[in-house]
Design a protein around this motif. Structure first.
Motif, PDB file in Angstrom:
ATOM      1  N   ARG A 300       0.828  -1.204   0.000  1.00  0.00           N
ATOM      2  CA  ARG A 300       0.000   0.000   0.000  1.00  0.00           C
ATOM      3  C   ARG A 300       0.862   1.253   0.000  1.00  0.00           C
ATOM      4  N   ALA A 301       1.911   1.250   0.831  1.00  0.00           N
ATOM      5  CA  ALA A 301       2.770   2.422   0.938  1.00  0.00           C
ATOM      6  C   ALA A 301       3.488   2.700  -0.375  1.00  0.00           C
ATOM      7  N   ARG A 302       4.004   1.662  -1.000  1.00  0.00           N
ATOM      8  CA  ARG A 302       4.734   1.852  -2.260  1.00  0.00           C
ATOM      9  C   ARG A 302       3.817   2.426  -3.343  1.00  0.00           C
ATOM     10  N   MET A 303       2.571   1.994  -3.357  1.00  0.00           N
ATOM     11  CA  MET A 303       1.616   2.532  -4.331  1.00  0.00           C
ATOM     12  C   MET A 303       1.382   4.022  -4.112  1.00  0.00           C
ATOM     13  N   SER A 304       1.612   4.490  -2.880  1.00  0.00           N
ATOM     14  CA  SER A 304       1.455   5.910  -2.565  1.00  0.00           C
ATOM     15  C   SER A 304       2.766   6.672  -2.662  1.00  0.00           C
ATOM     16  N   GLY A 305       3.820   6.007  -3.164  1.00  0.00           N
ATOM     17  CA  GLY A 305       5.110   6.663  -3.317  1.00  0.00           C
ATOM     18  C   GLY A 305       5.878   6.799  -2.018  1.00  0.00           C
ATOM     19  N   ILE A 306       5.594   5.966  -1.041  1.00  0.00           N
ATOM     20  CA  ILE A 306       6.246   6.033   0.271  1.00  0.00           C
ATOM     21  C   ILE A 306       7.272   4.909   0.376  1.00  0.00           C
ATOM     22  N   GLU A 307       8.474   5.253   0.760  1.00  0.00           N
ATOM     23  CA  GLU A 307       9.522   4.258   0.959  1.00  0.00           C
ATOM     24  C   GLU A 307       9.219   3.417   2.190  1.00  0.00           C
ATOM     25  N   THR A 308       9.440   2.113   2.124  1.00  0.00           N
ATOM     26  CA  THR A 308       9.197   1.224   3.263  1.00  0.00           C
ATOM     27  C   THR A 308      10.474   0.483   3.626  1.00  0.00           C
ATOM     28  N   ILE A 309      10.712   0.361   4.923  1.00  0.00           N
ATOM     29  CA  ILE A 309      11.863  -0.377   5.434  1.00  0.00           C
ATOM     30  C   ILE A 309      11.379  -1.274   6.564  1.00  0.00           C
ATOM     31  N   PRO A 310      11.510  -2.598   6.423  1.00  0.00           N
ATOM     32  CA  PRO A 310      11.065  -3.498   7.494  1.00  0.00           C
ATOM     33  C   PRO A 310      12.060  -3.552   8.636  1.00  0.00           C
ATOM     34  N   LEU A 311      11.535  -3.644   9.852  1.00  0.00           N
ATOM     35  CA  LEU A 311      12.353  -3.852  11.046  1.00  0.00           C
ATOM     36  C   LEU A 311      11.865  -5.144  11.695  1.00  0.00           C
ATOM     37  N   SER A 312      12.738  -6.132  11.774  1.00  0.00           N
ATOM     38  CA  SER A 312      12.344  -7.453  12.264  1.00  0.00           C
ATOM     39  C   SER A 312      13.045  -7.771  13.581  1.00  0.00           C
ATOM     40  N   PRO A 313      12.325  -8.337  14.540  1.00  0.00           N
ATOM     41  CA  PRO A 313      12.931  -8.712  15.829  1.00  0.00           C
ATOM     42  C   PRO A 313      13.626 -10.061  15.736  1.00  0.00           C
ATOM     43  N   ARG A 314      14.479 -10.349  16.687  1.00  0.00           N
ATOM     44  CA  ARG A 314      15.076 -11.675  16.778  1.00  0.00           C
ATOM     45  C   ARG A 314      14.134 -12.642  17.479  1.00  0.00           C
ATOM     46  N   SER A 315      13.372 -12.120  18.455  1.00  0.00           N
ATOM     47  CA  SER A 315      12.411 -12.956  19.191  1.00  0.00           C
ATOM     48  C   SER A 315      11.028 -12.775  18.559  1.00  0.00           C
ATOM     49  N   GLY A 316       9.985 -12.934  19.360  1.00  0.00           N
ATOM     50  CA  GLY A 316       8.639 -12.805  18.829  1.00  0.00           C
ATOM     51  C   GLY A 316       8.288 -11.378  18.454  1.00  0.00           C
ATOM     52  N   ASP A 317       8.777 -10.390  19.242  1.00  0.00           N
ATOM     53  CA  ASP A 317       8.574  -8.977  18.944  1.00  0.00           C
ATOM     54  C   ASP A 317       9.687  -8.188  19.625  1.00  0.00           C
ATOM     55  N   PHE A 318       9.695  -6.885  19.406  1.00  0.00           N
ATOM     56  CA  PHE A 318      10.802  -6.078  19.931  1.00  0.00           C
ATOM     57  C   PHE A 318      10.740  -5.908  21.446  1.00  0.00           C
ATOM     58  N   ASN A 319       9.580  -6.071  22.051  1.00  0.00           N
ATOM     59  CA  ASN A 319       9.554  -6.013  23.500  1.00  0.00           C
ATOM     60  C   ASN A 319      10.239  -7.235  24.096  1.00  0.00           C
ATOM     61  N   GLU A 320      10.069  -8.385  23.455  1.00  0.00           N
ATOM     62  CA  GLU A 320      10.805  -9.567  23.891  1.00  0.00           C
ATOM     63  C   GLU A 320      12.300  -9.364  23.697  1.00  0.00           C
ATOM     64  N   ASP A 321      12.703  -8.728  22.593  1.00  0.00           N
ATOM     65  CA  ASP A 321      14.122  -8.461  22.363  1.00  0.00           C
ATOM     66  C   ASP A 321      14.694  -7.561  23.450  1.00  0.00           C
ATOM     67  N   ILE A 322      13.951  -6.493  23.805  1.00  0.00           N
ATOM     68  CA  ILE A 322      14.418  -5.584  24.858  1.00  0.00           C
ATOM     69  C   ILE A 322      14.586  -6.337  26.171  1.00  0.00           C
ATOM     70  N   SER A 323      13.589  -7.196  26.497  1.00  0.00           N
ATOM     71  CA  SER A 323      13.610  -7.932  27.759  1.00  0.00           C
ATOM     72  C   SER A 323      14.696  -9.002  27.786  1.00  0.00           C
ATOM     73  N   ASN A 324      14.867  -9.710  26.651  1.00  0.00           N
ATOM     74  CA  ASN A 324      15.781 -10.852  26.622  1.00  0.00           C
ATOM     75  C   ASN A 324      17.212 -10.480  26.256  1.00  0.00           C
ATOM     76  N   LEU A 325      17.366  -9.510  25.343  1.00  0.00           N
ATOM     77  CA  LEU A 325      18.686  -9.199  24.807  1.00  0.00           C
ATOM     78  C   LEU A 325      19.266  -7.903  25.361  1.00  0.00           C
ATOM     79  N   GLY A 326      18.390  -7.013  25.816  1.00  0.00           N
ATOM     80  CA  GLY A 326      18.846  -5.736  26.334  1.00  0.00           C
ATOM     81  C   GLY A 326      18.779  -4.633  25.297  1.00  0.00           C
ATOM     82  N   ILE A 327      18.720  -3.414  25.766  1.00  0.00           N
ATOM     83  CA  ILE A 327      18.512  -2.274  24.878  1.00  0.00           C
ATOM     84  C   ILE A 327      19.709  -2.040  23.955  1.00  0.00           C
ATOM     85  N   ASP A 328      20.927  -2.333  24.413  1.00  0.00           N
ATOM     86  CA  ASP A 328      22.104  -2.113  23.573  1.00  0.00           C
ATOM     87  C   ASP A 328      22.099  -3.037  22.361  1.00  0.00           C
TER      88      ASP A 328
END
Length: 351
Positions: A300-328
């Motif tokens: 949808r974004a590309r059809m509107s001329g908007i650049e998209t960049i995916p951000l993927s977590p290592r765990s189930g989501d980024f809150n799990e990453d923060i909790s399990n891996l740490g903010i650094d």
């Protein structure tokens, strides 16, 4: 309806102090009055509830006035405001529960007053949000910090309600739980809905998760499609994902980037784009629904001329990453995914 309401208000007035101790627990008795911040049970001293009739009959038990706002009412209003109720039927049901009264016989002629809005509507969402209070110093702040979320600046879209109404099923009795209330808004900042996360003060640890032990600790109301819970003011660059905690976790690393939480994978695919938007970071959850939402939103974004960049977590989501891996670790993983100008513009330096 008025007759039934007046009768309940009269009965509550005879138990005025008990009502106040239960629904306005953040206050205290001062002479013949109960003193508290407001009818939503915030701490403070501006609201006074009369506990005892005076000899002249001019000052009646159960009546209250908020000196800060000029609001006034009776104990039914206290129940409505402190519990976050909208429908008068629910207010009277809660009052009867407190007074231990039997259920009234069905009245076929009963009609709701036009002044009451329907449950689940945008107006009821706005009223619930207005009844709530800032999260600073509340269980909501403790819940978020327990989950490793540290960027709690400018979170006006989140509030706390100490006794939010919860009904497991229309035929079952109601409960009240502390809750995190999130405002769902459109691109103009108008509240169109609200999201509730019911919490339990006794479960504030990572093993228990902090949420209330009920069947559906997360519930939404109002008009959600296309809208979102927003952190910061969107302009040319935003990050968008599903969950509130997920987006607040990303915000701990990118504190100045505007964020939107769509609340579900299905709603993420339908978020509306501001006319000024030129790049969107799609924060996906690591599951099939997250994959599908990211792909649909990207298309949808590309059809509107908007650049998209995916951000993927290592765990189930980024809150799990923060909790399990740490903010650094999360900061290092995101740094290589961001456009260089956005690293300088939005990313915290860390320690």
């Amino acid at each position: 309806m008025k007759r039934h309401g007046s009768e309940l208000a009269f009965r509550l007035a005879h138990e005025a102090e008990a009502v106040c101790r239960h629904y306005l627990s953040n206050g205290r008795r001062i002479g013949n009055y109960w003193q508290v911040g407001d009818a939503r049970n915030t701490t403070g001293r501006s609201m006074f509830v009369r506990l005892i009739d005076d000899a002249s009959g001019k000052r009646v038990a159960g009546k209250w006035t908020d000196a800060a706002t000029g609001e006034h009412g009776d104990l039914l209003d206290v129940i409505r405001e402190s519990c976050g109720l909208v429908d008068f039927h629910d207010v009277t049901k809660e009052a009867r529960r407190f007074l231990k009264l039997p259920r009234p016989k069905a009245d076929p002629a009963r009609r709701l007053s036009p002044s009451f809005v329907s449950s689940g509507s945008p107006e009821s969402a706005r009223r619930l949000f207005a009844m709530s209070q800032p999260i600073a110093g509340t269980i909501v702040e403790s819940y978020l910090r327990m989950r490793g979320i540290t960027a709690l600046h400018d979170v006006g879209s989140l509030r706390f309600h100490p006794r939010c109404y919860y009904r497991p099923d229309p035929q079952m009795s109601t409960e009240t739980w502390p809750a995190m209330i999130a405002a769902v808004t459109n691109l103009d900042g108008e509240i169109t809905g609200a999201h509730r996360t019911y919490l339990d003060p006794s479960r504030l640890d990572l093993c228990s998760g902090g949420k209330a032990p009920i069947e559906t600790p997360r519930r939404a109301m109002g008009h959600l499609l296309g809208n979102a819970v927003r952190f910061g003011f969107a302009d040319d660059v935003i990050a968008a994902g599903e969950g509130i905690e997920t987006m607040l976790s990303i915000r701990s690393v990118l504190p100045d980037m505007p964020m939107v939480a769509a609340l579900s994978a299905a709603h993420l695919t339908a978020i509306l784009f501001a006319a000024t938007l030129r790049r969107i970071y799609i924060v996906r959850d690591n599951d099939p629904a997250g994959d599908g939402a990211a792909e649909s939103l990207s298309a949808r974004a590309r059809m509107s001329g908007i650049e998209t960049i995916p951000l993927s977590p290592r765990s189930g989501d980024f809150n799990e990453d923060i909790s399990n891996l740490g903010i650094d670790a999360v900061r290092a993983a995101l740094r290589v995914r961001l456009v260089p100008e956005d690293v300088a513009r939005f990313m915290s330096a860390g320690v």
